[in-house]
Motif scaffolding. Structure first.
Motif, mmCIF file in Angstrom:
data_model
loop_
_atom_site.group_PDB
_atom_site.id
_atom_site.type_symbol
_atom_site.label_atom_id
_atom_site.label_comp_id
_atom_site.label_asym_id
_atom_site.label_seq_id
_atom_site.Cartn_x
_atom_site.Cartn_y
_atom_site.Cartn_z
ATOM 1 N N ALA A 146 25.043 -8.268 -21.287
ATOM 2 C CA ALA A 146 24.423 -7.012 -21.728
ATOM 3 C C ALA A 146 23.041 -7.278 -22.320
ATOM 4 O O ALA A 146 22.796 -8.298 -22.955
ATOM 5 C CB ALA A 146 25.311 -6.327 -22.766
ATOM 6 N N GLY A 147 22.140 -6.363 -22.080
ATOM 7 C CA GLY A 147 20.819 -6.442 -22.682
ATOM 8 C C GLY A 147 19.796 -7.222 -21.897
ATOM 9 O O GLY A 147 18.646 -7.329 -22.328
ATOM 10 N N GLY A 148 20.171 -7.807 -20.759
ATOM 11 C CA GLY A 148 19.192 -8.538 -19.958
ATOM 12 C C GLY A 148 18.565 -9.704 -20.688
ATOM 13 O O GLY A 148 17.366 -9.925 -20.619
ATOM 14 N N GLY A 149 19.379 -10.473 -21.405
ATOM 15 C CA GLY A 149 18.868 -11.625 -22.142
ATOM 16 C C GLY A 149 18.637 -11.360 -23.612
ATOM 17 O O GLY A 149 18.510 -12.300 -24.403
ATOM 18 N N GLN A 150 18.538 -10.102 -24.014
ATOM 19 C CA GLN A 150 18.391 -9.759 -25.421
ATOM 20 C C GLN A 150 19.762 -9.487 -26.018
ATOM 21 O O GLN A 150 20.602 -8.831 -25.404
ATOM 22 C CB GLN A 150 17.496 -8.539 -25.590
ATOM 23 N N GLN A 151 19.972 -9.971 -27.216
ATOM 24 C CA GLN A 151 21.282 -9.820 -27.840
ATOM 25 C C GLN A 151 21.411 -8.431 -28.441
ATOM 26 O O GLN A 151 20.899 -8.150 -29.520
ATOM 27 C CB GLN A 151 21.478 -10.882 -28.930
ATOM 28 N N CYS A 152 22.086 -7.564 -27.719
ATOM 29 C CA CYS A 152 22.330 -6.215 -28.217
ATOM 30 C C CYS A 152 23.817 -5.970 -28.463
ATOM 31 O O CYS A 152 24.181 -4.945 -29.034
ATOM 32 C CB CYS A 152 21.774 -5.173 -27.250
ATOM 33 N N VAL A 153 24.679 -6.891 -28.020
ATOM 34 C CA VAL A 153 26.125 -6.809 -28.260
ATOM 35 C C VAL A 153 26.554 -8.094 -28.957
ATOM 36 O O VAL A 153 26.330 -9.190 -28.449
ATOM 37 C CB VAL A 153 26.914 -6.620 -26.951
ATOM 38 N N THR A 154 27.159 -7.952 -30.129
ATOM 39 C CA THR A 154 27.592 -9.101 -30.925
ATOM 40 C C THR A 154 29.090 -9.015 -31.144
ATOM 41 O O THR A 154 29.612 -7.943 -31.483
ATOM 42 C CB THR A 154 26.870 -9.135 -32.277
ATOM 43 N N VAL A 155 29.778 -10.121 -30.958
ATOM 44 C CA VAL A 155 31.234 -10.183 -31.106
ATOM 45 C C VAL A 155 31.564 -10.822 -32.458
ATOM 46 O O VAL A 155 31.031 -11.890 -32.800
ATOM 47 C CB VAL A 155 31.865 -10.986 -29.954
ATOM 48 N N TYR A 156 32.463 -10.189 -33.217
ATOM 49 C CA TYR A 156 32.861 -10.671 -34.535
ATOM 50 C C TYR A 156 34.375 -10.851 -34.575
ATOM 51 O O TYR A 156 35.118 -10.086 -33.947
ATOM 52 C CB TYR A 156 32.464 -9.678 -35.632
ATOM 53 N N PRO A 157 34.859 -11.821 -35.351
ATOM 54 C CA PRO A 157 36.309 -11.914 -35.586
ATOM 55 C C PRO A 157 36.781 -10.730 -36.431
ATOM 56 O O PRO A 157 35.987 -10.061 -37.101
ATOM 57 C CB PRO A 157 36.466 -13.238 -36.337
ATOM 58 N N VAL A 158 38.074 -10.502 -36.423
ATOM 59 C CA VAL A 158 38.646 -9.389 -37.173
ATOM 60 C C VAL A 158 38.408 -9.612 -38.674
ATOM 61 O O VAL A 158 38.693 -10.681 -39.216
ATOM 62 C CB VAL A 158 40.141 -9.246 -36.882
ATOM 63 N N GLY A 159 37.858 -8.606 -39.315
ATOM 64 C CA GLY A 159 37.596 -8.680 -40.747
ATOM 65 C C GLY A 159 36.341 -9.419 -41.124
ATOM 66 O O GLY A 159 36.080 -9.622 -42.320
ATOM 67 N N ARG A 160 35.491 -9.798 -40.160
ATOM 68 C CA ARG A 160 34.285 -10.570 -40.445
ATOM 69 C C ARG A 160 33.005 -9.827 -40.035
ATOM 70 O O ARG A 160 31.984 -10.460 -39.799
ATOM 71 C CB ARG A 160 34.338 -11.904 -39.693
ATOM 72 N N VAL A 161 33.053 -8.542 -39.982
ATOM 73 C CA VAL A 161 31.877 -7.780 -39.558
ATOM 74 C C VAL A 161 30.957 -7.583 -40.759
ATOM 75 O O VAL A 161 31.358 -6.983 -41.761
ATOM 76 C CB VAL A 161 32.270 -6.420 -38.956
#
Length: 281
Positions: A146-161
């Motif tokens: 997603a984002g074409g090389g730009q970080q626009c989607v970030t994945v976090y563990p549960v409870g670590r947002v």
């Protein structure tokens, strides 16, 4: 002895013939400098000088005037802005406005495929997307693509947002993919930050989430689950009857007052990344 008649220059002869007094007559005290005497031009000699390109008379047309009854014919329809999640039964675009100046909670009873399509389209509108999930391996490929090389989607563990800092110029969409019993999140919905909670099916814990949501999306569920949805949301029976037979790419988006079936057709890029539409993972 006769003297020859004085001879005058042709221009002076014309003035003498016309009987007009010359503008200047020489005298013994002249210094030889002839003064300049400006005379106003005669009325018949006055002319208006037009500069090229200025003052031209354009075409003369009637003014554009309409009556009060005709104003509606030139009005411009303006629809909602947001994420296009599909088309409704009338083949009109169904738009989900996730970026709002107020808190907005959404519950999606469905599969991973529809949730990921929603993430891709939210990121395409310029929103920053955070995914809180207990299965990061299912989201990593999407986050990288997603984002074409730009970080626009970030994945976090549960409870670590962490705090996202949403604003009108940088809205946030938080996806909570935490199973059938999501824990209480550290980050809640606030202005310009929407929270979408994904439930795989309607469990005994689902009524609490359904009753608190501002909007609910429901994919195919069992007849038993439709009874829980009816008791919680009060959806009419004619809508509930379709839920056990919905297509994998269809969903019912509803509130307590409004219901709309939406078919989500993936784009070529979405199909290449996520595969075909599916209800179960």
């Amino acid at each position: 002895m006769s003297h020859p008649a004085p001879t005058l220059p042709p221009e002076q002869q014309g003035r003498a013939a016309s009987g007009r007094t010359p503008a200047h007559v020489a005298s013994p005290t002249d210094t030889g400098v002839i003064p300049i005497i400006r005379q106003s031009p005669e009325p018949q000699q006055q002319r208006r000088v037009f500069s090229p390109g200025f003052g031209l008379r354009g075409p003369r047309r009637n003014r554009h005037v309409v009556t009060v009854d005709e104003l509606a014919a030139i009005s411009m329809p303006i629809g909602d802005d947001g994420v296009i999640i599909g088309t409704d039964p009338e083949s009109q675009p169904a738009v989900l406005g996730l970026s709002r100046p107020t808190a907005f909670d959404v519950v999606l009873v469905g599969g991973l495929w529809l949730a990921q399509v929603l993430v891709l389209r939210a990121a395409a509108t310029g929103a920053r997307v955070g995914v809180e999930t207990g299965r990061p391996q299912a989201w990593q490929q999407l986050a990288q693509a997603a984002g074409g090389g730009q970080q626009c989607v970030t994945v976090y563990p549960v409870g670590r947002v962490p705090a996202q800092g949403p604003s009108v110029s940088s809205p946030v969409v938080l996806i909570r993919d935490c199973g059938i019993r999501p824990p209480r999140g550290r980050i809640t919905s606030v202005p310009w930050q929407a929270v979408v909670t994904v439930l795989p099916f309607v469990s005994e814990h689902a009524p609490r989430w359904l009753s608190q949501a501002h909007l609910v999306g429901i994919q195919r569920i069992s007849p038993y689950e439709t009874e829980v949805v009816r008791d919680t949301l009060g959806i009419p029976e004619e809508c509930l009857g379709y839920l056990p037979t919905l297509h994998d790419s269809a969903a019912l988006w509803c509130t307590r007052k409004h219901q709309k079936f939406v078919m989500t057709e993936p784009t070529e890029a979405e199909s290449g990344l996520l595969g075909a539409a599916r209800r179960m993972d």
